[in-house]
Enzyme design. Structure first.
Site, PDB file in Angstrom:
ATOM      1  CG  ASP A 184       7.571   9.680  10.811  1.00  0.00           C
ATOM      2  OD1 ASP A 184       8.211   9.087   9.938  1.00  0.00           O
ATOM      3  OD2 ASP A 184       6.350   9.530  11.016  1.00  0.00           O
ATOM      4  CG  ASP A 208       6.238  13.623  12.051  1.00  0.00           C
ATOM      5  OD1 ASP A 208       5.697  14.080  11.024  1.00  0.00           O
ATOM      6  OD2 ASP A 208       5.676  12.794  12.782  1.00  0.00           O
ATOM      7  CG  ASP A 212       3.496  11.167  17.048  1.00  0.00           C
ATOM      8  OD1 ASP A 212       3.162  12.353  16.944  1.00  0.00           O
ATOM      9  OD2 ASP A 212       3.816  10.452  16.087  1.00  0.00           O
ATOM     10  NE  ARG A 264      -1.525  16.329  12.382  1.00  0.00           N
ATOM     11  CZ  ARG A 264      -0.974  15.285  11.792  1.00  0.00           C
ATOM     12  NH1 ARG A 264      -0.015  14.626  12.394  1.00  0.00           N
ATOM     13  NH2 ARG A 264      -1.404  14.878  10.622  1.00  0.00           N
TER      14      ARG A 264
END
Ligand SMILES: *[C@@H]1O[C@H](CO)[C@@H](O)[C@H](O)[C@H]1NC(C)=O
Length: 387
Positions: A184, A208, A212, A264
């Site tokens: 991504d 993105d 992660d 986030r």
């Protein structure tokens, strides 16, 4: 209620006791500049470049000490060539260092360079990338993937403008060609990996997200990074169905978020995040959020609310009666009207939230964070002075 009180207390006790046992150097930090506990372990040393691997002993949190990355038997590798060939990496390039060098490797850079990666950079285990002493940008192409390996350090890189990538073949760990699915456009992806330490990186403007941590990854410490100019900053936990992330443990410490981070920081699913001593310079939607029984201890962070959105927390499907949250705030400091919606009705998940002796560290007062996170992101280091 009783169990969450117990956990908070146990964590506090674990932290205080190991402070005394492990940190005889804390008095050094009382010099003119204040350094946090990770930095004060090595940044006072003007000869840092002569024993670079000492850095590996300075990590704290769920990654533990990175002792497997230091000592005899580690190959020193210097990147001299910024070019990239995803299938046939040339000696001197970064990709050659992370895929072709046998055994443990400590990677440094001969000069400043901008590296545009053709395909995601797949790191082998027992790899340290150490950007100190050079200005290294990973920019404008594919970025970094830490997949199914462990004992990885990424320190001192500027990673930005990462773009999504189609599926394709790429040289992977130990020189094996792998077929990778599409990705991504994240700066650093930690996938089914453990014992990973991401320290002093500057991350921004990716397609993105910035970091992660997914698919059963655990024992990760994300420290001293500077995150800015990004919508989705940090995702911990793959998706709602992926219950193996219940065992995920991530420490997020001494990072600076902002300006211009929207959401986030992190977003957590299933597992446990200890989010401690971070500086939040505003947010767009929220700072800390999650779904699927996430557990977060937010401890001694400084939250400076933006105009508009004052609430730090976000809980997906809060009303559905199915999900549970265990969001605790301990000694956080709230400025400009910031507020934290604590929920401790969860089941504390399956995760052991305690630190071992080598993982534990003293938590600083949130009021000192502006100074303790001043060096977040890539440090300016020269071989003639300390970093
Ligand atoms: C994480 O660290 C703990 C404590 O050192 C260890 O017991 C556990 O096996 C580690 N988990 C993984 C997935 O490496």
């Amino acid at each position: 209620m009783a169990s969450s009180c117990f956990l908070t207390l146990a964590l506090a006790i674990a932290l205080t006791t190991t402070t005394l046992l492990l940190c005889p150097t804390t008095t050094l930090a009382k010099r003119s500049e204040e350094l946090n506990v990770i930095d004060s372990c090595w940044r006072w040393d003007p000869h840092w470049h002569k024993h670079r691997d000492h850095l590996a002993s300075c990590s704290v949190g769920f990654a533990g000490k990175m002792l497997n990355n230091m000592g005899g038997g580690v190959t020193q590798y210097k990147v001299t060539d910024p070019s990239d060939d995803a299938l046939n990496p040339q000696p001197g390039t970064l990709r050659y260092g992370v895929t072709q060098v046998k055994g443990k490797v400590w990677i440094t850079f001969r000069k400043d360079m901008k590296i545009k990666l053709e395909k995601p950079l797949l790191l082998s285990g027992f790899t340290a990338i150490d950007g100190r002493g050079a200005d290294v940008d990973i920019i404008g192409g594919a970025c970094i993937t830490v997949q199914k390996v462990n004992n990885v350090i990424i320190h001192g890189l500027r990673i930005h403008n990462c773009k999504s990538q189609p599926a394709g073949d790429v040289m992977g760990p130990d020189g094996n060609i792998q077929h990778l699915g599409p990705v991504d456009g994240d700066a650093i992806r930690v996938v089914s990996a453990s014992k990973v330490w991401l320290d002093h990186n500057t991350l921004y403007s990716c397609q993105d997200g910035l970091i992660d941590v997914t698919l059963g990854s655990s024992n990760v410490t994300i420290s001293n990074n500077w995150f800015r100019d990004q919508n989705k900053v940090m995702l911990l936990g793959h998706d709602d169905e992926y219950v193996r992330d219940r065992n995920m443990k991530v420490t997020v410490v001494f990072n600076r978020f902002g300006p211009n981070c929207r959401q986030r920081m992190p977003r957590v699913r299933h597992g446990y995040a200890h989010v401690v001593n971070n500086l939040y310079q505003g947010w767009g939607l929220y700072a800390i959020g999650g779904s699927m029984n996430p557990s977060v201890t937010s401890q001694a962070n400084l939250f400076i609310a933006p105009e508009g959105k004052k609430e730090v927390t976000w809980k997906k499907n809060y009303q559905d009666g199915m999900s549970r949250w265990n969001f605790k705030s301990v000694k956080d400091v709230f400025e400009n009207g910031a507020c934290f919606d604590e929920t401790t009705g969860g089941d504390d998940s399956g995760v052991d939230q305690h630190y071992t002796r080598e993982e534990a560290f003293p938590v600083a007062d949130a009021k000192s964070l502006t100074s303790l996170t001043k060096g977040s992101g890539v440090l300016k280091c020269s071989e003639r002075s300390r970093c």
